[in-house]
Motif scaffolding. Sequence first.
Motif, PDB file in Angstrom:
ATOM      1  N   ALA A  80       0.875  -1.199   0.049  1.00 41.00           N
ATOM      2  CA  ALA A  80      -0.291  -0.303  -0.244  1.00 41.00           C
ATOM      3  C   ALA A  80       0.927   1.122   0.063  1.00 41.00           C
ATOM      4  O   ALA A  80       0.383   1.921  -0.837  1.00 41.00           O
ATOM      5  N   ALA A  81       2.377   1.227   0.326  1.00 36.48           N
ATOM      6  CA  ALA A  81       3.366   2.167   1.392  1.00 36.48           C
ATOM      7  C   ALA A  81       3.919   2.565  -0.279  1.00 36.48           C
ATOM      8  O   ALA A  81       4.360   3.687  -0.834  1.00 36.48           O
ATOM      9  N   ILE A  82       4.498   1.364  -0.791  1.00 36.45           N
ATOM     10  CA  ILE A  82       5.513   1.280  -1.704  1.00 36.45           C
ATOM     11  C   ILE A  82       5.294  -0.001  -2.601  1.00 36.45           C
ATOM     12  O   ILE A  82       4.678  -0.851  -2.384  1.00 36.45           O
ATOM     13  N   ASN A  83       5.365   0.190  -3.946  1.00 36.03           N
ATOM     14  CA  ASN A  83       5.038  -0.674  -4.942  1.00 36.03           C
ATOM     15  C   ASN A  83       6.635  -2.030  -4.956  1.00 36.03           C
ATOM     16  O   ASN A  83       6.983  -1.752  -5.745  1.00 36.03           O
ATOM     17  N   LEU A  84       5.904  -3.408  -4.280  1.00 38.12           N
ATOM     18  CA  LEU A  84       6.857  -3.902  -4.303  1.00 38.12           C
ATOM     19  C   LEU A  84       6.828  -5.106  -5.692  1.00 38.12           C
ATOM     20  O   LEU A  84       7.344  -5.636  -5.585  1.00 38.12           O
ATOM     21  N   VAL A  85       5.407  -4.849  -5.943  1.00 41.16           N
ATOM     22  CA  VAL A  85       5.128  -6.531  -6.935  1.00 41.16           C
ATOM     23  C   VAL A  85       3.632  -6.006  -7.907  1.00 41.16           C
ATOM     24  O   VAL A  85       3.510  -4.582  -7.252  1.00 41.16           O
ATOM     25  N   SER A  86       3.888  -6.151  -8.777  1.00 36.71           N
ATOM     26  CA  SER A  86       2.113  -6.091  -9.815  1.00 36.71           C
ATOM     27  C   SER A  86       1.349  -5.900  -9.641  1.00 36.71           C
ATOM     28  O   SER A  86       1.040  -6.779  -8.494  1.00 36.71           O
ATOM     29  N   PRO A  87       0.417  -4.866  -8.934  1.00 27.43           N
ATOM     30  CA  PRO A  87      -0.759  -4.934  -8.195  1.00 27.43           C
ATOM     31  C   PRO A  87      -1.511  -5.529  -8.578  1.00 27.43           C
ATOM     32  O   PRO A  87      -2.419  -6.410  -7.943  1.00 27.43           O
ATOM     33  N   ALA A  88      -1.890  -6.110  -9.423  1.00 28.32           N
ATOM     34  CA  ALA A  88      -2.340  -6.603 -10.718  1.00 28.32           C
ATOM     35  C   ALA A  88      -1.981  -8.554  -9.809  1.00 28.32           C
ATOM     36  O   ALA A  88      -3.153  -9.258  -9.950  1.00 28.32           O
ATOM     37  N   THR A  89      -1.022  -8.975  -9.679  1.00 28.17           N
ATOM     38  CA  THR A  89      -0.611 -10.174  -9.101  1.00 28.17           C
ATOM     39  C   THR A  89      -0.730 -10.664  -8.148  1.00 28.17           C
ATOM     40  O   THR A  89      -0.781 -11.321  -7.544  1.00 28.17           O
ATOM     41  N   LEU A  90      -1.197  -9.684  -7.526  1.00 29.15           N
ATOM     42  CA  LEU A  90      -1.409  -9.550  -5.370  1.00 29.15           C
ATOM     43  C   LEU A  90      -2.351 -10.262  -5.222  1.00 29.15           C
ATOM     44  O   LEU A  90      -2.073 -10.767  -3.996  1.00 29.15           O
ATOM     45  N   PRO A  91      -3.490 -10.020  -5.585  1.00 27.36           N
ATOM     46  CA  PRO A  91      -4.671 -11.405  -5.139  1.00 27.36           C
ATOM     47  C   PRO A  91      -4.232 -12.371  -5.342  1.00 27.36           C
ATOM     48  O   PRO A  91      -4.933 -13.652  -4.990  1.00 27.36           O
ATOM     49  N   GLU A  92      -3.581 -12.795  -6.509  1.00 30.84           N
ATOM     50  CA  GLU A  92      -2.502 -14.196  -7.240  1.00 30.84           C
ATOM     51  C   GLU A  92      -0.943 -14.582  -6.129  1.00 30.84           C
ATOM     52  O   GLU A  92      -0.693 -15.470  -6.672  1.00 30.84           O
ATOM     53  N   ALA A  93      -1.280 -13.956  -5.173  1.00 28.58           N
ATOM     54  CA  ALA A  93       0.347 -13.939  -4.978  1.00 28.58           C
ATOM     55  C   ALA A  93       0.833 -15.437  -4.246  1.00 28.58           C
ATOM     56  O   ALA A  93       1.769 -14.867  -4.433  1.00 28.58           O
ATOM     57  N   ASP A  94       0.255 -15.583  -3.890  1.00 26.47           N
ATOM     58  CA  ASP A  94       0.009 -16.873  -3.285  1.00 26.47           C
ATOM     59  C   ASP A  94       1.050 -17.852  -4.717  1.00 26.47           C
ATOM     60  O   ASP A  94       2.234 -18.993  -4.204  1.00 26.47           O
ATOM     61  N   THR A  95       0.280 -18.247  -5.650  1.00 26.27           N
ATOM     62  CA  THR A  95       0.770 -18.894  -6.644  1.00 26.27           C
ATOM     63  C   THR A  95       0.963 -17.881  -6.972  1.00 26.27           C
ATOM     64  O   THR A  95       3.084 -18.610  -7.866  1.00 26.27           O
ATOM     65  N   ARG A  96       1.775 -16.748  -7.491  1.00 28.82           N
ATOM     66  CA  ARG A  96       2.453 -15.836  -8.461  1.00 28.82           C
ATOM     67  C   ARG A  96       4.006 -15.486  -7.513  1.00 28.82           C
ATOM     68  O   ARG A  96       5.243 -15.304  -8.997  1.00 28.82           O
ATOM     69  N   HIS A  97       3.734 -15.417  -6.508  1.00 33.13           N
ATOM     70  CA  HIS A  97       5.233 -15.513  -5.900  1.00 33.13           C
ATOM     71  C   HIS A  97       5.541 -16.849  -4.977  1.00 33.13           C
ATOM     72  O   HIS A  97       7.344 -16.417  -5.135  1.00 33.13           O
ATOM     73  N   PHE A  98       4.830 -16.563  -4.334  1.00 35.59           N
ATOM     74  CA  PHE A  98       5.523 -17.565  -3.150  1.00 35.59           C
ATOM     75  C   PHE A  98       5.509 -19.111  -3.951  1.00 35.59           C
ATOM     76  O   PHE A  98       6.665 -19.573  -3.254  1.00 35.59           O
TER      77      PHE A  98
END
Length: 206
Positions: A31-49
């Motif tokens: 919410a404060a800094i752009n760490l990942v593409s916002p579009a990927t946040l809802p799928e962070a479990d798959t897309r990142h972890f």
Amino acid sequence: MSPNPLTIPAVSRETEEKLSHYRALLEKWQAAINLVSPATLPEADTRHFKDSLQVLPLVPVAAQTLYDLGSGAGFPGLVLAIARPDLAVTLVESDQKKCSFLSTVSRETKAGATIANERIEMATANRPAPDVITARALAALPALLDLVAPWVAANPAITLIFPKGARAEEEVAEARKTWAFDLAEHQSATDPAARILVLAAICAKS
């Protein structure tokens, strides 16, 4: 030849809890800094972890040190540090705010990662060659090899693990014009079009 398909390795309950806390911190800091593409946040479990966890079986068992370059939000390096506490992981990231995030996650999950707030060129000049290097979404393969050339020269047994997208084959062909290396190519478990490249026996062509 078809690439070897990867699977997501099972982890302990303790590791799962730490990764869950990591995700909560990611959502909070995003919410404060752009760490990942916002579009990927809802799928962070798959897309990142999970995308990071699939790298775990590719890290040699005997490896003691791993550098994750352009670590950003910590994928895959910080996930690997949590999943393999015996591995000394250094996260190389030039952005100070992202380093603050990485430090917070490492501290609160007790990952024990070293956060190096510096450019990769500075790291290659000042840090000893590791056993393994990872980098995700940082640069094309030829550029990555140029960046890590000092470490490759210092450690002939080094292993490079690079998650890549649909242009992996093109990048490999371009890299082979100036570099010789053994390559193991794996199909991503989280994206059928993506590949994980594992390079060994690397040397620059004369």
